[in-house]
Motif scaffolding. Structure first.
Motif, mmCIF file in Angstrom:
data_model
loop_
_atom_site.group_PDB
_atom_site.id
_atom_site.type_symbol
_atom_site.label_atom_id
_atom_site.label_comp_id
_atom_site.label_asym_id
_atom_site.label_seq_id
_atom_site.Cartn_x
_atom_site.Cartn_y
_atom_site.Cartn_z
ATOM 1 N N LYS A 166 0.815 -1.227 0.060
ATOM 2 C CA LYS A 166 -0.021 0.089 -0.146
ATOM 3 C C LYS A 166 0.995 1.254 0.036
ATOM 4 C CE LYS A 166 -3.485 2.364 2.704
ATOM 5 N NZ LYS A 166 -4.024 2.663 4.108
ATOM 6 N N ARG A 167 1.900 1.224 0.809
ATOM 7 C CA ARG A 167 2.681 2.364 0.795
ATOM 8 C C ARG A 167 3.254 3.005 -0.563
ATOM 9 N NH1 ARG A 167 6.127 -1.868 2.248
ATOM 10 N NH2 ARG A 167 7.921 -2.373 1.039
ATOM 11 N N ARG A 168 3.413 1.818 -1.653
ATOM 12 C CA ARG A 168 3.757 2.594 -2.819
ATOM 13 C C ARG A 168 2.527 3.448 -3.307
ATOM 14 N NH1 ARG A 168 6.337 -2.406 -5.087
ATOM 15 N NH2 ARG A 168 8.021 -2.535 -3.524
ATOM 16 N N PHE A 169 1.266 3.732 -2.864
ATOM 17 C CA PHE A 169 0.314 4.478 -3.447
ATOM 18 C C PHE A 169 -0.064 5.590 -2.517
ATOM 19 C CE2 PHE A 169 -0.223 -0.109 -4.914
ATOM 20 C CZ PHE A 169 -0.015 0.017 -6.270
#
Lengths: 437, 677
Positions: B174-177
């Motif tokens: 999720k941290r990529r987004f």
């Protein structure tokens, strides 16, 4: 000739004098050098001295000089410069007799302003006057006949038969401000009845008749009027028909003109509508076409048979006079409410610009006429009291006649070498011996 | 064993027991080999030693053989030995073999090229083929070992686009987004620092604390900042040669020149007259010193301390943009015709509807009709009184002339036109005697009485007081007269066909001057001294009241369109009203020096004119556009001169020709002039 002095001060031009004049006036065709600052007078002197050398009996007379169809009116040097002609080559100078009146005949006095004049007959002059009378002058000296019939000023008068073949009988039409045209017939051999009444009155205009013209075949008359119409009338027409009308409408006061005279009334055969204002001049140069000039600033050409206008030109000034002439009588000259006499060529397509403009007058131009036989010569009269002779080949007037004291109202050529003019000083002036070949 | 000991040691320490192990192994190996090859010659011994050395990759292995250390071998040059071995014995130098011997050996032994002389140990060492190869590769600048490729093809182990299977089957975290929380915190921190001013981006400019003491004073950029308006004194011209105490002779004026200076005006005289002195010592004191000092003080005291603002504007550019006169032709310009005949000032003129005749009234007691084309007078009525005004009936088939003679109005038959028209006109100008008799009963004198005029075969309208103007309605049946002193009966309307008069306008704001009909609608304009009232005749009510703002109106004219009105005044002003725009003048033209006597519009061309007592008439271009957004265009065109003054009066009336761009002017010099285009 002070050739020595002249050669110091200026350059010389080699010229050769040529002419179309008959042999006694033909100078030797050798080229001679003349000073370049010679004017018309100097050139004329040279030609005269050449002619005198050839034939001792020669009488000195003035000449005019033509270079490439253009009259020389400047010193020769300036003229060549202005025209861009090289002075190196031998210049061909064609000389013609100078056109200028040499003699002023005694004026013929009238009772009132002379408003119309016709000189198409060689031995008689017809004048119209503001007192409502038309007069016929024999040899421009004695008043032969007085033509009565109008109740107001005559504006225009014309011979119907102008040829020599009907020498005995003259046929005359006059137009007047009393809205009618009168036809007169009289015998020239009889000199006793001085006063002649009209044998036919043409009524139909609702306002002053301003000008009349007779067709080349001599049996139609057209008239332009202040009611902005042009009407055609037949001269002889239905004589019988006119008679019946006259029985009914014979005027009660006509008994003064004598019981033996009968008076007919005629009506117009056709009416040309189109002008917006007073038709001030009409002219009928060919059987099928007539031209009219008007105060609505236009010159129109009409087809006589259909009654339709075939050409319309707007010039921007109210026009007073019009004539056709020049080469194959296709040029139009008109003058009006400004001092410029203009010549148009209706054959030139797409342009309404005048091809010649003569502007030496000081006031309105009241009348203008082409010379009956010469293509180049024009006469015009103006309210400034001057009659001027013009040549299409130069912008300067050939001569100016100052015999009138007041406005000149009408002018015409007479016998090919005279100019007759009538004016507001109640005189008919004749300037004669104008050397037009 | 050592392995366990070296566990906590560093890597290099860890390495040594390994090498010792190998060393020992090798030693054993070499020993065994030595054993097997016992009894061989020195050469073989040497090869053994070499082999033993070779087996050891470390250089330290050779060191025990000669223990002198890293000393220049030159020290042992003259000795028998080259050094000492580990046990302290001298290592003897071998005998030098001769060159021939070496050559022979070289020729005998094919391997001889691989032998290298070791100076340190004083022995010859033979290198193996592999070693020779390595050396040769190193000499060529290649990697020593042949099986090492320095530029292997790149193998992208981590590309997984084309592969059937990704390297990792884990879903994208999720941290990529989502934006990074920590980054945001850091940004917030920076923002706060910037806001509070802890972080400054541009350092404030260091102001120089020194200045040009002798710098140019005219540099006003500095002076402006002080707030004071500093006006530098103008720079004096530098002195020239003539101002020297001993100038050249050519600078010295002669006595004649000095005398001639006395004839000049004081301002034109030269300020300084050069003089010669032999030496500086003989130069006298400056004689004007006191005077100039005083003047200077006076200047300082009286000098207006204002900065003169110079504006360089081309005066031409301030002129309004008007179309050229050439484009507005035709308009009347030159006089070609004069109508002579009157013996007194021509007070009024009127042009017949077709433009063939004009009528004029003069104070010599005559009304004349003239032919326009020749200027001939064709009719004269001797009416016996001063003719104030004439007006043709605008209908072309009714040649009726209305004229104001002395106090009253006279309707005349002009007797032009054909019989039928003349008959009709005659009938119109005849009244039955019975009708007006009945109205006589009232005790008040009637405003108007219609009476047959026998002498001229016309009608006389006897007004109760003097009439000043008369105007026709465009249809030719109605006309109006103005009686300025008539109070409530000042403006009268008359009907010609019924011979009837009435006075609908009871109350007017001042003395009426003129009254005119609208050129096409049922409207009526009454000009009083200062106002123009516009009435609707049908509804019988006032529509508009135009305020002229002039001293006294003298004349009025209505544009043929009906929406524009011009008014001439006695102080020489001409006002143009656009009734759609405002009740105040759209434009006021102060043109004439004296009273305007008449203003008039042309019926067909966009022209209007005014005539004045100063003997001139002005012609204007007055274009009215059908587009309501476009204001009328007014261009002055021409001043028409020519009339001469008589009794201080100039041009008394002007009228346009109805069809041509011509203007008639009636002058006090008893002339009528026609100006043509």
């Amino acid at each position: 000739m002070d050739a020595g002095g002249a050669s110091d001060s200026s350059r010389q031009v080699r010229v050769r004098f040529v002419t179309k004049l008959p042999p006694p006036l033909r100078a030797p065709p050798t080229s001679i050098a003349v000073p370049a600052d010679l004017t018309r007078l100097g050139l004329s002197e040279i030609v005269n001295s050449l002619l005198l050398a050839a034939s001792p009996g020669h009488q000195t007379q003035p000449f005019d000089f033509l270079v490439d169809g253009e009259l020389v009116r400047l010193p020769l040097q300036e003229f060549l410069l202005a025209k861009g002609i090289s002075a190196e080559r031998v210049l061909e100078l064609e000389y013609v007799k100078a056109v200028a009146p040499k003699k002023q005949e005694d004026p013929c006095p009238h009772d009132d302003w002379v408003s119309a004049v016709d000189g198409s007959n060689r031995s008689f002059v017809l004048t119209g006057c503001y007192d409502g009378l038309a007069r016929v002058w024999k040899n421009a000296s004695e008043c032969m006949h007085v033509l009565e019939g109008h109740t107001d000023a005559i504006t225009s008068a014309s011979f119907i038969n102008r040829g020599v073949e009907s020498e005995g009988r003259l046929h005359v039409v006059t137009g007047s401000k009393d809205r009618s045209l009168c036809l007169f017939k009289f015998d020239t051999s009889v000199t006793v009845p001085k006063q002649i009444g009209a044998y036919k009155i043409l009524r139909g205009h609702t306002s002053s008749v301003q000008s009349i013209a007779v067709d080349p075949s001599r049996d139609m008359i057209c008239s332009g009027s202040w009611d902005s119409t042009i009407k055609l009338w037949s001269v002889e027409g239905s004589e019988a028909d006119g008679d019946t009308v006259s029985v009914k409408k014979r005027r009660t006061n006509s008994d003064s003109s004598g019981p033996e005279e009968s008076q007919f009334e005629g009506s117009a055969t056709s009416t040309f509508l189109g002008h917006m204002q007073c038709v001030s001049a009409v002219t009928w140069p060919e059987q099928q076409t007539l031209y009219s000039a008007s105060w609505d600033h236009s010159v129109r050409q009409w087809d006589v048979q259909t009654g339709k206008e075939t050409w319309n030109m707007v010039c921007g000034k109210a026009l007073n006079c019009l004539d056709c002439g020049g080469e194959s009588s296709s040029l139009i000259v008109a003058g009006g409410s400004d001092p410029v006499l203009r010549v148009w060529d209706p054959r030139k397509p797409g342009t309404l610009a005048p091809i010649f403009q003569f502007s030496s007058h000081k006031s309105w131009i009241s009348a203008c006429k082409w010379h009956p036989s010469s293509w180049f010569h024009l006469v015009s009269s103006s309210f400034d009291g001057k009659v001027m002779l013009w040549d299409l080949r130069t912008a300067w007037p050939l001569a100016s006649v100052d015999s009138h004291k007041d406005k000149v109202l009408c002018v015409d050529w007479w016998k090919g070498d005279s100019v007759i003019s009538g004016g507001a000083d109640s005189k008919l002036c004749i300037a004669s011996e104008i050397g037009i070949v | 064993m050592g392995h366990s000991d070296g566990d906590h040691d560093d890597l290099s320490a860890d390495d040594s027991p390994w090498s010792e192990d190998i060393w020992s192994d090798d030693n054993e190996g070499s020993l065994s080999f030595e054993d097997s090859g016992e009894g061989s010659d020195a050469e073989s011994d040497e090869t053994d030693a070499l082999a033993a050395e070779e087996s050891d990759s470390s250089e330290d292995e050779v060191a025990p053989r000669n223990t002198v250390g890293d000393v220049p071998l030159v020290w042992y040059k003259d000795e028998e030995h080259v050094g000492y071995d580990i046990s302290g014995r001298k290592i003897k130098k071998r005998d030098r073999e001769g060159r021939i011997e070496a050559y022979l050996r070289n020729a005998d032994d094919a391997k001889n090229w691989r032998k290298i002389y070791d100076e340190y140990n004083d022995e010859e060492v033979q290198i193996t083929k592999e070693e020779a190869k390595i050396i040769s590769r190193m000499l060529k600048g290649k990697t020593p070992h042949t099986n090492v490729d320095p530029y292997p093809d790149y193998v992208d182990w981590f590309e997984y686009d084309d592969k059937g299977h990704p390297l990792s089957s884990a879903p994208e975290p999720k941290r990529r987004f989502v934006p990074s929380k920590w980054e945001q915190k850091k940004v917030v921190k920076l923002v706060r620092a910037i806001r509070k001013g802890w972080i400054k981006f541009d350092k404030p400019k260091e102001e120089p604390n020194f200045y040009l003491l002798w710098g140019d004073e005219t540099d006003t950029a500095d002076n402006k900042r002080q707030g004071l308006s500093y006006i530098p004194a103008p720079k004096p011209n530098l002195p020239g040669h003539e101002e020297s105490y001993n100038p050249s002779v050519e600078y010295i004026p002669t006595q004649e020149e000095i005398d001639s200076y006395q004839l000049m005006y004081e301002e034109d005289r030269p300020k300084f007259i050069p003089r010669r002195f032999d030496c500086l010592r003989s130069v006298p004191a400056y004689e004007k010193a006191l005077r100039e000092g005083f003047d200077r003080c006076l200047d300082l005291y009286l000098c207006p301390r204002t900065r003169k603002k110079r504006i360089n504007i081309d005066p031409e550019s301030l002129k309004p943009k008007l179309p050229s006169k050439k484009d507005l032709r035709p308009y009347p310009r030159t006089c070609y015709l004069e109508f002579k005949g009157h013996n007194g000032p021509v007070k009024s003129l009127s042009v017949e509807a077709s433009g063939q005749w004009i009528a004029s009234g003069s104070s010599d007691g005559t009304i004349r009709v003239w032919e326009v084309e020749t200027g001939r007078c064709i009719k004269v009525w001797k009416v016996g009184g001063v003719v104030h005004r004439v007006a043709w009936n605008p209908q072309p088939d009714r040649h009726i002339l209305a004229a104001i003679v002395d106090h009253d109005l006279l309707l005349l038959n002009a007797e032009i036109g054909d019989e039928e028209v003349q008959m009709r006109t005659k009938k119109l100008l005849h009244i039955e005697e019975l009708a007006p008799e009945e109205e006589e009963t009232g005790d008040k004198k009637p405003a108007v009485k219609w009476v047959n005029h026998d002498k001229f075969d016309g009608i006389m309208l006897i007004h109760h007081k003097a009439v000043s103007t008369v105007e026709w309605h465009f249809k030719g049946d109605y006309f109006t007269t103005v009686v300025p002193s008539g109070d409530s009966r000042a403006v009268l309307l008359h009907q010609l066909s019924k011979k009837h008069s009435h006075h609908p306008f009871r109350k007017l704001p001042g003395l009426p001057i003129a009254a005119v009909f609208h050129p096409s609608q049922k409207m009526f304009f009454v000009a009083t001294k200062k106002f123009v009232q516009v009435y609707d005749l049908q509804k019988a009510q006032i529509v508009k009241k135009l305020e002229s703002g002039v001293r006294e109106i003298s004349s009025i004219s209505i544009h043929p369109g009906g929406d524009n009105v011009i008014v001439g005044s006695k102080d020489g002003k001409l006002c143009w009203f656009d009734t759609d725009l405002s009740t105040r003048p759209y434009k006021a033209l102060k043109t004439h020096l004296k009273d305007i006597t008449s203003v008039t519009f042309h019926r067909k061309y966009p022209l209007f004119a005014s005539s004045s007592e100063d003997c001139t008439a002005y012609v204007f271009h007055g274009m009215v556009y059908s587009d309501l957004n476009q204001n009328p265009l007014i261009v002055p065109l021409e001043i028409l001169r020519g009339h001469s003054s008589s009794d201080g009066r100039g041009v008394l009336d002007c009228k346009f020709h109805p069809r041509q761009p011509w203007l008639f002017t009636a002058g006090a010099d008893s002339l009528i002039r026609l100006y043509c285009d």
